[in-house]
Design an enzyme around this catalytic site. Structure first.
Site, PDB file in Angstrom:
ATOM      1  N   CYS A   1      -3.789  -0.993  -2.045  1.00  0.00           N
ATOM      2  CA  CYS A   1      -4.035   0.427  -2.318  1.00  0.00           C
ATOM      3  C   CYS A   1      -5.028   0.568  -3.477  1.00  0.00           C
ATOM      4  CB  CYS A   1      -2.714   1.097  -2.684  1.00  0.00           C
ATOM      5  SG  CYS A   1      -2.872   2.860  -2.958  1.00  0.00           S
ATOM      6  N   TYR A  12      -0.470   8.383  -2.348  1.00  0.00           N
ATOM      7  CA  TYR A  12      -0.497   8.086  -3.783  1.00  0.00           C
ATOM      8  C   TYR A  12      -1.755   8.727  -4.421  1.00  0.00           C
ATOM      9  CZ  TYR A  12       3.037   4.261  -3.516  1.00  0.00           C
ATOM     10  OH  TYR A  12       4.181   3.503  -3.361  1.00  0.00           O
ATOM     11  N   GLY A  13      -2.757   8.938  -3.588  1.00  0.00           N
ATOM     12  CA  GLY A  13      -4.077   9.348  -4.111  1.00  0.00           C
ATOM     13  C   GLY A  13      -4.132  10.722  -4.744  1.00  0.00           C
ATOM     14  N   ASP A  28       0.862  -1.176   0.000  1.00  0.00           N
ATOM     15  CA  ASP A  28       0.000   0.000   0.000  1.00  0.00           C
ATOM     16  C   ASP A  28       0.900   1.228   0.000  1.00  0.00           C
ATOM     17  OD1 ASP A  28      -2.431   1.557   0.300  1.00  0.00           O
ATOM     18  OD2 ASP A  28      -1.828   1.887   2.375  1.00  0.00           O
ATOM     19  N   SER A  29       0.287   2.380  -0.225  1.00  0.00           N
ATOM     20  CA  SER A  29       1.042   3.635  -0.181  1.00  0.00           C
ATOM     21  C   SER A  29       1.563   3.940   1.224  1.00  0.00           C
ATOM     22  CB  SER A  29       0.146   4.777  -0.650  1.00  0.00           C
ATOM     23  OG  SER A  29      -1.045   4.798   0.117  1.00  0.00           O
ATOM     24  N   GLU A  78      -6.175   8.984   9.811  1.00  0.00           N
ATOM     25  CA  GLU A  78      -4.826   8.883  10.384  1.00  0.00           C
ATOM     26  C   GLU A  78      -4.715   9.615  11.719  1.00  0.00           C
ATOM     27  OE1 GLU A  78      -1.737   9.636   7.528  1.00  0.00           O
ATOM     28  OE2 GLU A  78      -2.424   7.968   6.292  1.00  0.00           O
ATOM     29  N   CYS A 112     -11.315   2.993  -0.578  1.00  0.00           N
ATOM     30  CA  CYS A 112     -10.037   3.502  -0.060  1.00  0.00           C
ATOM     31  C   CYS A 112      -9.682   2.745   1.213  1.00  0.00           C
ATOM     32  CB  CYS A 112     -10.156   4.995   0.235  1.00  0.00           C
ATOM     33  SG  CYS A 112      -8.676   5.723   0.978  1.00  0.00           S
ATOM     34  N   THR A 113      -8.384   2.515   1.398  1.00  0.00           N
ATOM     35  CA  THR A 113      -7.914   1.783   2.587  1.00  0.00           C
ATOM     36  C   THR A 113      -8.338   2.442   3.898  1.00  0.00           C
ATOM     37  OG1 THR A 113      -5.889   3.088   2.316  1.00  0.00           O
ATOM     38  CG2 THR A 113      -5.825   0.791   1.572  1.00  0.00           C
ATOM     39  N   HIS A 114      -8.494   3.778   3.874  1.00  0.00           N
ATOM     40  CA  HIS A 114      -8.730   4.515   5.123  1.00  0.00           C
ATOM     41  C   HIS A 114     -10.205   4.566   5.544  1.00  0.00           C
ATOM     42  CE1 HIS A 114      -4.664   5.690   4.351  1.00  0.00           C
ATOM     43  NE2 HIS A 114      -4.619   6.537   5.365  1.00  0.00           N
TER      44      HIS A 114
HETATM   45  N1  DGL Z   1      -4.011   3.859   0.245  1.00  0.00           N
HETATM   46  C1  DGL Z   1      -4.648   4.902  -0.536  1.00  0.00           C
HETATM   47  C2  DGL Z   1      -5.844   4.297  -1.285  1.00  0.00           C
HETATM   48  O1  DGL Z   1      -6.420   3.319  -0.865  1.00  0.00           O
HETATM   49  C3  DGL Z   1      -5.069   6.074   0.332  1.00  0.00           C
HETATM   50  C4  DGL Z   1      -3.928   6.927   0.832  1.00  0.00           C
HETATM   51  C5  DGL Z   1      -3.151   7.569  -0.300  1.00  0.00           C
HETATM   52  O2  DGL Z   1      -3.665   8.540  -0.916  1.00  0.00           O
HETATM   53  O3  DGL Z   1      -2.066   7.113  -0.587  1.00  0.00           O
HETATM   54  O4  DGL Z   1      -6.214   4.803  -2.308  1.00  0.00           O
END
Ligand code: DGL
Length: 269
Positions: free
Chosen positions: A78, A47-48, A15-16, A156, A188-190
């Protein structure tokens, strides 16, 4: 004999950053026999907000690191990578790569929704990947999508309840609710960390899809199809490209438990 040894090789998940540990948490619940090597690119997160080209380049390096750990399958936890770089990654690497778009589609397979909402980072929403796959798999559906970039820092910071996240969630989600969506994909992971606030805002009628809860089924099937599933008890090793401030607290939030030892990874690029 050799085949059995290969089965014990880990699953590589990247993941990022540490957000992908929300996906690891679900995978460990469903397939505890599999060992996992996790790589989070904390030195270059997010990364987003980045371009397709940069996301693809970073993802290739992330996979390169995981391959040095002899992983038997890769999971792109990700969503920004899954929606922007998958064809290029599958072309470059001769190892199965599981993405985070497919589990969202599978979760909707037996339902007959007509109006589906999708939320994710700017990179995920602008890629149109969910929209493309949803339209390819289901007829006569309408898709309403919107990026929710502020959800990432909220998750976060651990600001997952109360007035501030509620107001932000209302602002992002009201236009989708007004369109009459029947289901909402958390792309999204978050976002799983904000589940209760999202649920409060969308109400009980909208079916919230969390691809992280579905992805283990696809991993298991892919391993079983190749006779590569493990029967032993799995372990978890976590590598990050930077050890950021507060990493332990954030990692614990996403993983739902103490992450144990976290090691610094050196990418060879
Ligand atoms: N892990 C990214 C995603 O699921 C979210 C955080 C990022 O922007 O890197 O898209």
């Amino acid at each position: 004999m050799q085949e059995c040894a290969f089965n014990q090789n880990p699953i590589g998940i990247f993941d990022s950053g540490v957000g992908g540990l929300s996906i690891v948490k679900e995978i460990r619940k469903k397939i505890p026999n599999e060992s996992i090597v996790y790589f989070g690119d904390t030195a270059r997160v997010p990364y987003g907000t980045k371009s397709k080209e940069t996301i693809t380049r970073f993802a290739k390096e992330d996979i390169g690191f995981l391959r040095s750990h002899k992983v038997k399958i890769i999971v792109s936890a990700c969503f920004s990578v899954s929606s922007n770089a998958l064809p290029e990654l599958r072309e470059e690497f001769d190892i199965p790569i599981i993405d985070m778009i497919s589990p969202g589609i599978e979760a909707l397979r037996d339902k007959s929704y007509r109006k589906i909402g999708v939320i994710g980072t700017n990179a995920t929403i602008e890629s149109g990947a969910f929209e493309h796959e949803l339209k390819r798999n289901f007829k006569n559906i309408k898709i309403y999508s919107t990026p929710c970039p502020l959800f990432v820092p909220l998750a976060e910071e651990g600001w997952t309840n109360g007035k501030v996240p509620q107001l932000i969630a209302e602002k992002y989600l009201s236009p989708l609710i007004q369109k009459g969506i029947e289901s909402l994909i958390l792309g999204c992971t978050h976002y799983p960390l904000l589940y209760s606030v999202i649920r409060k805002v969308v109400g009980d009628e909208i079916d919230i899809i969390q691809p992280g809860k579905e992805v283990a089924t696809l991993i298991k099937k892919s391993l079983q199809d190749r006779g590569q599933d493990s029967e032993n008890k799995g372990s978890l090793q976590i590598f990050l490209s930077d050890i950021p401030r507060g990493f332990k607290r954030i990692a614990t939030q996403f993983l739902g438990q103490n992450p144990g030892q976290i090691r610094l990874a050196k990418l060879s690029n």
